[in-house]
Design an enzyme around this catalytic site. Structure first.
Site, PDB file in Angstrom:
ATOM      1  N   ALA A 189       0.857  -1.179   0.000  1.00  0.00           N
ATOM      2  CA  ALA A 189       0.000   0.000   0.000  1.00  0.00           C
ATOM      3  C   ALA A 189       0.893   1.227   0.000  1.00  0.00           C
ATOM      4  CB  ALA A 189      -0.916   0.002   1.228  1.00  0.00           C
ATOM      5  N   MET A 190       0.293   2.400  -0.253  1.00  0.00           N
ATOM      6  CA  MET A 190       1.047   3.645  -0.286  1.00  0.00           C
ATOM      7  C   MET A 190       0.233   4.764   0.331  1.00  0.00           C
ATOM      8  SD  MET A 190       3.742   5.279  -0.942  1.00  0.00           S
ATOM      9  CE  MET A 190       3.909   7.018  -0.535  1.00  0.00           C
ATOM     10  N   GLU A 191       0.870   5.513   1.235  1.00  0.00           N
ATOM     11  CA  GLU A 191       0.193   6.470   2.095  1.00  0.00           C
ATOM     12  C   GLU A 191      -0.076   7.825   1.457  1.00  0.00           C
ATOM     13  OE1 GLU A 191       4.673   6.804   3.215  1.00  0.00           O
ATOM     14  OE2 GLU A 191       3.278   5.239   2.620  1.00  0.00           O
ATOM     15  N   ASN A 192      -0.363   7.881   0.163  1.00  0.00           N
ATOM     16  CA  ASN A 192      -0.669   9.167  -0.468  1.00  0.00           C
ATOM     17  C   ASN A 192      -1.682   9.929   0.389  1.00  0.00           C
ATOM     18  OD1 ASN A 192       0.732   8.117  -2.884  1.00  0.00           O
ATOM     19  ND2 ASN A 192      -1.117   6.883  -3.107  1.00  0.00           N
ATOM     20  N   GLU A 241      -0.944   2.687   7.046  1.00  0.00           N
ATOM     21  CA  GLU A 241      -1.072   3.835   6.143  1.00  0.00           C
ATOM     22  C   GLU A 241      -1.714   5.032   6.841  1.00  0.00           C
ATOM     23  OE1 GLU A 241       0.677   3.377   3.676  1.00  0.00           O
ATOM     24  OE2 GLU A 241       0.777   1.212   3.854  1.00  0.00           O
ATOM     25  N   HIS A 269       0.678   7.027   8.867  1.00  0.00           N
ATOM     26  CA  HIS A 269       1.504   7.921   8.054  1.00  0.00           C
ATOM     27  C   HIS A 269       0.838   9.270   7.790  1.00  0.00           C
ATOM     28  CE1 HIS A 269       5.042   5.686   7.031  1.00  0.00           C
ATOM     29  NE2 HIS A 269       4.421   4.724   6.379  1.00  0.00           N
TER      30      HIS A 269
END
Length: 928
Positions: A350-353, A386, A389
Site C-alpha cells: 500500500a502507499m500512504e498518499n 497507512e 503515516h
C-alpha cells in the site's frame, strides 16, 4: 509505504514434515503474515509519446557540473504547482502505446541568485516552446525574467536543465511552464496503467506510485521530500470515468478538447506536501462511503468487488483506526476526506498518499468466504500502517531519504496499536515479535547488515534510495521504537511525539528532532533513564546489528557481545560505539517480575540475578528489547525443566523467544544445536500459536539444509510425534472439525484453502495443475487468486515448474507485481529450487530491466532463490553470478547478493559441524 505479502515459509516446512493431517493444525494457527516490502519499477526504457518532438538527451560521463549531481541545489524553492494531466485509456493507433499529456506551471522563489534551473524529469517528452526551448519562464512582481539560453534533458540524474542568459533575483518569484507527454506504461511506477478484465472486457485504470522518486515521471517537479509545495491538480478523463486525487473534487464539467468530448475535474488545492505523496487516478470503479466527525471515508474498487461487499470490512475499520490515531497523536486528521482504493496492479502492499491511499487488492478487500484470518489481519494492520503515516510521514516528513527508517519503522510499530483498536480481541500487539523482531534478527545478524540511519551523502541515487526500503528500515525500525516506547513508558513517548508533530507540522524533520522532543518529555516528567534519549538510541540507530546479552546466574554477571550468525565472519563496518549498546533489561526471577536493569558497558554484576536451587531467571520479558539472551548452562537446564513441567509459568511470548533465541544461538556456535533442539521437546504440551510458529519457523532452516539428506526422515518422524497432541486438541475443540473456534489464533476455516490447494497440486499431475491454472486466471477475488498462484508452485513436475517460471516473464500470464514472488514460491519447492536459480541466472538482465532493479522485491528475489544454498558448488555459482552480472547490476538487490554469499558460507560450516549430531539426536528421540 505499506507491506507486501507472501506465504510464510513455515507453511512450506509444515506441509512436508508433519503430513497433511497435522499440517491442517499448523495452517489453522498461521495467522501472522510474512512481509515483503515492495517498491517501484523505474527501469523501463523511455519511449516517444508520439505527439511531441523528442528532445535531445545527454549521455556524457558525469562531471562536476550541477546537473551531474543527484541532489537539487538550494537556490530554488517551490511554492505551488498547477498541473493538468490527460491520461488516454486507449492505445494510440499509431504507436501502440498508452500515453498521457500534461501541462504544468510551478511557481518558485529564488533563494539564492542563479542562472540555472534544475527540475526533475524522467521519461517525459516536451513540446518546444519559445525559441525552441523545452520550457518557458516568466517573472512575477514586475521584474523581467532572464531568457532561456539552452535547455536539455540530463538522463542519468533525471533533470530538465535550463541555462539562463541572466540571473534569477533573490527573493523574487517565477513561473516555469512546460507541456509534455509521457507513456502510461505498465511499469508500476510514476503515472502508470493497471489493466483488468470485467465481463469479458479489458479495462484500464490510470494510477500512480510516486514514492520514492517517480513523481518526476508524471510531471516536472522538484522531487525531493523537503521541497514541499501546494498542488492544484486538474484531470481530463473519459466520460463515465471517475477522477480522484489528494484533494476533494472542486468542480467537474463536460468539455470538448481537440474534438474529444471529455470530462474535466478540478480538485481543491492540497495542503503543503511532498511530491512523493501525490496521487491521481482515473477509473470506472465504484465506492462505498461513510462520514465520521466530518471526515468523508470512501473505499474504491472494481465494481463487482464493491457489489460483493469486499470493501465493507475496510470501511468499518477505517473510522475507528482514524479516531485512534487522532487521540494517539492528539491531533485532528488534517484533511476533509480519506479515500482508499484497491488496484489490480500495484507493486507495494500500500502507499500512504495523503488523502488517497492506494492498495493491492489483497491488502484492502476482504471476502469472508475466501479470506483467511491472516488476510483479515493483514488488511487491518496495513490500513493502520497507512493511516499512521497521515501524521507521521505526511504532516511531518523526513528531510531526506537517509531517515526513511524513522518514517517506516514508526508506522510499522504503531500499525499494531491501530489494529488492536480495531480488533481488540485479537491481541495482535504481541505478534510484532514474530513478524518484525524475529524476522529482522535474521538479517541484522549478518556482517553485511547496515545501520538504521545512513549518512546523507551516501544516499544520492534513486537505486540507493530504493535499497533502503528493506527489513532493517521497517522491522528493525519498528522494534527499536517499540523498545524506546517501553522504557520511556507510552505516556512519555506519546507526550514527546505530540510536541514533535505540533512543531514540525507541514514541514520536515529528522530523527534527532524526535529525540529532542522525547527528551523534553523525559525532563518534564522526571523519567529515570541512565543517559539521554539521544545517547541511548544512537547506539541502536548509528551502528548495525544487535547484542546477545548473556546472564550468568551463578555469578550475577551480565554481559553483551555483537551477535553474528557466523562468528567467523569479518565485520568491516567501523562503529564509534565499538558494537556495544545501552541495553534496557526487563526480567523475572521464578515467575516474579523484577525491577528493570540497564547494561551500559561490556559487562556488569547484578547480585539479584544470582539464583540457587530450583530458581530461574528469564530476561527480556515479552521481548520488548531488541537483543537475544543467553544463559549459563545451569539456568538453561532449569528453564527447560520449567517448559517440560509447567510451561505456562513462562509468558507465551517468551516461550516463543526461548525457542528462537536457542536455535539462533546454536547457529552462532554460542550453545549446542542439541540444546536448541531440546527446546522443542515440550511442544507436545503447547497449545498457543506463537511458540509453535517460532518453532516451525526455526525448523524451516533444518528443512532447507536437510530435505535432500538422510536427516529428513527422522526429523519428520519426530515432528509428527510432537504435533499429534496439538492436532488431537483441535479435533476435540472443533467437535471433530465441525465447529469453528472463536479465538483469532485458533481459527481453522477458511484458512485451509492454501493447504488444500498446495497438497492437491503436489499430489496431482498436469491435469490438476491446468485446472488450478484456469481457476487462477478466472478468479475474481484477488485473495483467492493469490492462494492459487502460491499453490501452483507446489507441483512436483519439473516441466510444469519450468513452464510456470516462463509465465512470470509474460504480464498477460502473471502480473508484473507478482512476478518475483512467484519465482520465490517456485524456489521454495525443493524440486523447483534449482530450476528457479538457473532461470534467474539465465534471465537476470531481462528480469532486472523489465521488473525494475529499484524494486524492493529484488532483494526478496535474490534471498528467496538462494536460501537453500549450503554447498561449495552453490557458493561458487553465487559468486560467479555476482561477477557475471556486475555490469548489469542488482539495484535494490545489491546488498542481498552479499548477504546470500555470507549466509551460504555460514550454512556450509553449520552442516559440516552439525549434521551428524542432529541426525543422532532425531534418531534417539524415535526410540520408545
Amino acid at each position: 509505504m505499506g507491506k507486501g505479502f507472501f506465504i510464510s515459509k513455515a507453511v512450506g516446512i509444515a506441509a512436508i514434515i508433519v503430513g497433511a493431517g497435522a499440517l491442517a493444525t499448523i495452517i489453522a494457527l498461521s495467522v501472522v503474515y510474512s512481509q515483503e516490502k515492495a517498491k517501484n519499477n523505474d527501469n523501463v526504457l523511455p519511449t516517444d509519446g508520439g505527439t511531441t518532438s523528442k528532445p535531445p538527451v545527454t549521455t556524457t560521463a558525469p562531471s562536476n557540473e550541477p546537473w551531474d549531481k543527484y541532489r537539487l541545489p538550494k537556490s530554488l524553492v517551490p511554492d505551488h504547482y498547477n498541473v493538468t494531466l490527460w491520461p488516454r485509456l486507449k492505445q494510440n493507433l499509431t504507436t501502440g502505446l498508452f500515453i498521457f499529456t500534461g501541462q504544468s506551471t510551478v511557481e518558485f522563489v529564488c533563494a539564492e541568485e542563479t542562472d540555472l534551473i534544475l527540475i526533475h524529469s524522467n521519461k517525459l517528452n516536451y513540446t518546444k516552446r519559445e525559441n525552441n526551448h523545452l520550457a518557458s519562464l516568466t517573472s512575477l512582481g514586475g521584474v523581467k525574467a532572464p531568457s532561456i539560453k539552452s535547455s536539455w534533458l540530463q538522463q542519468v540524474t533525471q533533470y530538465l536543465v535550463l541555462q539562463l542568459d541572466g540571473k534569477l533575483m533573490k527573493d523574487h518569484r517565477y513561473h516555469l511552464h512546460t507541456d509534455f507527454t509521457g507513456e502510461l506504461a505498465d511499469d508500476l511506477g510514476g503515472f502508470y496503467r493497471s489493466e483488468y478484465m470485467e465481463d469479458g472486457v479489458k479495462k484500464v485504470v490510470a494510477t500512480t506510485q510516486m514514492q520514492p522518486t517517480d513523481a518526476r515521471k508524471a510531471f516536472p517537479c522538484f522531487d525531493e521530500p523537503a521541497m514541499k509545495a501546494i498542488f492544484h491538480i486538474t484531470l481530463i478523463h473519459d466520460l463515465g470515468t471517475v477522477a480522484l486525487s489528494n484533494g476533494e473534487e472542486k468542480e467537474s464539467s463536460n468539455v470538448n478538447i481537440e474534438g474529444h468530448d471529455v470530462q474535466k475535474t478540478v480538485f481543491q488545492p492540497t495542503e503543503k506536501m511532498s511530491t512523493y505523496l501525490l496521487a491521481f487516478i482515473v477509473s470506472d470503479f465504484s465506492f462505498i462511503n461513510n462520514t465520521i466527525d466530518g471526515v468523508l471515508i470512501r473505499i474504491f474498487a472494481r465494481t463487482p468487488a464493491i457489489a460483493a461487499g469486499q470493501g465493507d470490512y475496510a470501511l468499518n475499520k477505517t473510522g475507528p483506526i482514524l479516531k485512534f490515531f487522532e487521540k494517539y497523536y492528539n491531533s485532528s486528521y488534517p484533511l476533509p476526506k480519506s479515500d482508499q482504493i484497491a488496484l489490480p496492479d500495484f507493486n507495494a502492499g500500500a502507499m500512504e498518499n495523503w488523502g488517497l491511499i492506494t492498495y493491492r487488492e489483497t491488502a484492502l478487500l476482504y471476502d469472508e468466504t475466501f479470506s483467511s484470518n491472516s488476510n483479515k489481519q493483514r488488511i487491518a494492520t496495513i490500513i493502520a500502517h497507512e493511516l499512521a503515516h497521515m501524521w507521521f510521514g505526511n504532516l511531518v516528513t523526513l528531510r531526506w531519504w537517509n531517515d526513511l527508517w524513522l518514517n517506516e519503522g514508526f508506522a510499522s510499530y504503531v500499525e499494531y496499536l491501530g489494529a488492536h483498536e480495531a480488533e481488540p480481541e485479537w491481541n495482535v500487539k504481541d505478534l510484532i515479535v514474530l513478524s518484525d523482531v524475529h524476522r529482522v534478527f535474521a538479517v541484522d545478524a549478518l556482517a553485511s547488515s547496515h545501520p538504521l540511519s545512513s549518512k546523507e551523502e551516501d544516499i544520492q541515487k534513486p537505486a540507493q534510495i530504493s535499497e533502503l526500503f528493506d527489513a532493517i528500515s521497517y522491522s528493525k525500525g519498528a522494534s527499536v521504537l517499540r523498545m524506546l516506547s517501553d522504557f520511556l513508558t507510552e505516556k512519555v513517548f506519546t507526550m514527546g511525539l505530540r510536541t514533535y508533530l505540533a512543531e514540525f507540522a507541514f514541514g520536515n524533520a529528522g530523527y534527532t528532532d524526535l529525540w529532542s522532543h522525547l527528551q523534553m518529555a523525559v525532563d518534564a516528567t522526571g523519567t529515570d533513564i541512565p543517559e539521554t534519549v539521544s545517547n541511548i538510541m544512537n547506539t541502536w540507530v548509528l551502528q548495525m546489528g544487535f547484542p546477545v546479552v548473556t546472564v550468568n546466574t551463578s555469578t550475577g554477571i551480565i554481559s553483551q557481545k555483537h551477535f553474528l550468525l557466523d562468528p567467523d565472519s569479518e565485520v568491516t563496518t567501523p562503529s564509534i560505539y565499538n558494537y556495544e549498546w545501552i541495553v534496557p533489561i526487563k526480567w523475572m526471577k521464578t515467575e516474579t517480575i523484577q525491577h528493570p536493569k540497564w547494561l551500559k558497558n561490556e559487562s556488569v554484576t547484578i547480585d539479584e540475578m544470582k539464583v540457587s536451587g530450583s530458581d530461574w531467571v528469564l530476561a527480556n520479558i515479552n521481548v520488548v528489547g531488541y537483543y537475544r539472551v543467553n544463559y549459563d548452562q545451569g539456568n538453561w537446564e532449569r528453564l527447560l525443566g520449567v517448559l517440560s513441567t509447567n510451561h505456562v509459568a513462562i509468558p507465551v511470548i517468551n516461550r516463543a523467544q526461548l525457542v528462537d533465541d536457542a536455535f539462533n544461538l546454536a547457529r552462532a556456535k554460542i550453545i549446542s544445536t542439541v540444546l536448541a533442539l531440546r527446546t522443542t521437546k515440550y511442544l507436545n504440551k503447547e497449545r498457543e500459536y506463537m511458540p509453535w510458529e517460532s518453532a516451525v519457523g526455526n525448523l524451516d532452516f533444518f528443512y532447507l539444509m536437510f530435505d535432500r539428506s538422510e536427516v529428513y526422515g527422522p526429523m519428520q518422524d519426530y515432528l509428527r510425534n510432537q504435533v499429534t497432541p496439538l492436532f488431537t486438541h483441535y479435533k476435540s475443540l472443533t467437535d471433530n472439525w465441525k465447529n469453528v473456534p472463536v479465538g483469532h489464533m485458533d481459527q481453522i476455516h477458511p484458512n485451509l484453502r492454501s493447504t488444500v490447494y498446495c497438497n492437491a497440486i503436489a499430489a496431482g499431475g498436469a491435469k490438476e495443475w491446468e485446472f488450478a491454472w484456469s481457476q487462477f486466471k478466472n478468479a475474481s477475488i484477488a485473495i483467492e487468486a493469490d492462494k492459487l498462484r502460491y499453490a501452483l508452485a507446489c507441483t512436483k513436475q519439473p516441466w510444469l515448474l519450468n513452464r510456470y517460471l516462463e509465465y512470470t516473464l509474460d504480464p498477460n500470464m502473471i502480473r508484473k507485481q507478482d512476478a518475483t514472488s512467484t519465482i520465490v514460491y517456485i524456489a521454495n519447492n525443493v524440486i523447483g529450487q534449482s530450476l528457479a536459480w538457473d532461470f534467474v541466472r539465465a534471465r537476470w538482465s531481462y528480469i532486472f530491466t523489465q521488473y525494475g532493479g529499484g524494486s524492493f522485491s529484488f532483494s526478496n528475489l535474490v534471498n528467496g532463490v538462494t536460501e537453500r544454498f549450503s554447498t561449495e558448488y552453490e557458493l561458487q555459482q553465487l559468486k560467479q553470478f555476482k561477477e557475471d552480472n556486475a555490469e548489469v547490476g542488482f539495484g535494490s538487490g545489491t546488498l542481498a547478493v552479499d548477504q546470500s554469499i555470507e549466509r551460504t558460507i555460514a550454512n556450509i560450516k553449520w552442516i559440516a559441524e552439525n549434521k551428524q549430531n542432529v541426525l543422532d539426536w532425531f534418531k534417539a528421540e524415535e526410540k520408545p
